[in-house]
Design an enzyme around this catalytic site. Structure first.
Site, PDB file in Angstrom:
ATOM      1  N   SER A 193       1.095  -1.681   0.174  1.00  0.00           N
ATOM      2  CA  SER A 193       0.050   0.365  -0.146  1.00  0.00           C
ATOM      3  C   SER A 193       1.058   1.653  -0.330  1.00  0.00           C
ATOM      4  O   SER A 193       1.829   1.301   0.769  1.00  0.00           O
ATOM      5  CB  SER A 193      -1.068  -0.360   1.371  1.00  0.00           C
TER       6      SER A 193
HETATM    7  N1  SAH Z   1      -0.674  -3.620   3.304  1.00  0.00           N
HETATM    8  C1  SAH Z   1      -0.330  -4.625   2.759  1.00  0.00           C
HETATM    9  C2  SAH Z   1      -1.468  -4.675   1.741  1.00  0.00           C
HETATM   10  C3  SAH Z   1      -1.345  -5.768   0.303  1.00  0.00           C
HETATM   11  S1  SAH Z   1      -2.279  -5.772  -0.901  1.00  0.00           S
HETATM   12  C4  SAH Z   1       0.748  -4.156   2.305  1.00  0.00           C
HETATM   13  O1  SAH Z   1       0.958  -2.843   2.418  1.00  0.00           O
HETATM   14  O2  SAH Z   1       1.545  -5.032   1.582  1.00  0.00           O
HETATM   15  C5  SAH Z   1      -3.485  -7.026   0.334  1.00  0.00           C
HETATM   16  C6  SAH Z   1      -3.413  -7.794   0.383  1.00  0.00           C
HETATM   17  O3  SAH Z   1      -4.603  -8.316   0.642  1.00  0.00           O
HETATM   18  C7  SAH Z   1      -3.006  -9.764  -0.836  1.00  0.00           C
HETATM   19  O4  SAH Z   1      -1.827  -9.870  -0.946  1.00  0.00           O
HETATM   20  C8  SAH Z   1      -3.903  -9.965  -1.387  1.00  0.00           C
HETATM   21  O5  SAH Z   1      -3.247 -11.182  -1.896  1.00  0.00           O
HETATM   22  C9  SAH Z   1      -4.435  -9.758   0.504  1.00  0.00           C
HETATM   23  N2  SAH Z   1      -6.362 -10.240   0.087  1.00  0.00           N
HETATM   24  C10 SAH Z   1      -6.892 -10.228  -0.772  1.00  0.00           C
HETATM   25  N3  SAH Z   1      -8.181 -10.770   0.180  1.00  0.00           N
HETATM   26  C11 SAH Z   1      -7.611 -11.620   1.032  1.00  0.00           C
HETATM   27  C12 SAH Z   1      -8.487 -12.381   1.991  1.00  0.00           C
HETATM   28  N4  SAH Z   1     -10.150 -13.094   1.999  1.00  0.00           N
HETATM   29  N5  SAH Z   1      -7.844 -12.956   3.008  1.00  0.00           N
HETATM   30  C13 SAH Z   1      -6.627 -12.015   3.229  1.00  0.00           C
HETATM   31  N6  SAH Z   1      -5.661 -11.862   2.617  1.00  0.00           N
HETATM   32  C14 SAH Z   1      -6.692 -11.376   1.615  1.00  0.00           C
END
Ligand code: SAH
Length: 205
Positions: free
Chosen positions: A52
């Site tokens: 993010s």
């Molecule tokens: N705050 C994180 C954002 C990652 S993007 C960072 O800064 O790295 C969002 C993430 O949510 C992805 O890795 C995706 O695989 C995950 N995601 C999507 N749906 C999900 C779910 N139902 N349960 C857990 N993770 C999920």
């Protein structure tokens, strides 16, 4: 980066700013993109996901009002950058990531960086993490079509949930829900754009 978050976006929570100053974001970015880690951009990580944007990490964290004693549930750990920021600000962080590769990498980072108050699980986070519920704060870092009911049920009275919700998979509104004695109160905290939340109470994969 932290001065920019305070000056440009008005992030005012000193604890959040100090935590983001301490956590080395470049260590959570893919090696080829490390030089860009302190710009105010989202960065791609494996699995078609993103780290993010620093502003949204700061904003979502600030909205949780963490004082240091909370038990926090994070859904969508991705690179683990947000996880590390939360671990500086709360007593315990329970973090769920649905992609096995990212979850395995995060487990390694938790050991390597000594994040002793973080537990990681690979699963669909839209059903929460029942055995450790209730949580004082829940942060969802992926955008769903609605607020997942199990997450509301797993909030303490007084607890806060921050989640991007949108009618399409492309753009969302950041919503904060407070659980009160009488029920739930939600606030619109502005537009945002996250990768889709995929799961039983999210979008279909
Ligand atoms: N705050 C994180 C954002 C990652 S993007 C960072 O800064 O790295 C969002 C993430 O949510 C992805 O890795 C995706 O695989 C995950 N995601 C999507 N749906 C999900 C779910 N139902 N349960 C857990 N993770 C999920």
């Amino acid at each position: 980066m932290v001065e920019y978050l305070a000056g440009h976006y008005g992030i005012a929570d000193e604890r959040v700013l100090a935590a983001m100053d301490r956590v080395p974001r470049h260590l959570f970015a893919p090696e080829a993109l490390r030089s860009q880690a302190y710009k105010d951009n989202a960065l791609p990580i494996p699995g078609g996901q993103t780290i993010s944007q620093p502003f949204i990490v700061a904003r979502m964290t600030e909205l949780l009002h963490l004082g240091g004693k909370e038990r926090v549930l994070e859904i969508g750990a991705g690179s683990g950058y947000q996880t590390a920021v939360l671990s500086e600000l709360a007593r315990k962080v329970y973090s769920i990531e649905r992609l096995p590769g990212l979850a395995a990498e995060l487990k390694e980072k938790v050991v390597r960086f000594g994040l002793r108050n973080v537990s990681v699980r690979c699963d669909d986070g839209t059903t929460g993490w029942k055995v450790y519920a209730p949580f004082d704060a829940i942060l969802v870092a992926a955008g769903g079509p609605e607020v997942p009911m199990p997450l509301l049920e797993q909030l303490t009275v007084g607890g806060r949930l921050v989640i991007p919700v949108g009618e399409t998979q492309k753009s969302q509104i950041l919503i904060r829900v407070w659980r009160t004695e009488r029920g739930f109160e939600s606030e619109n905290c502005g537009p945002c754009s996250f990768v889709p939340l995929i799961g039983a109470h999210g979008w279909q994969g």
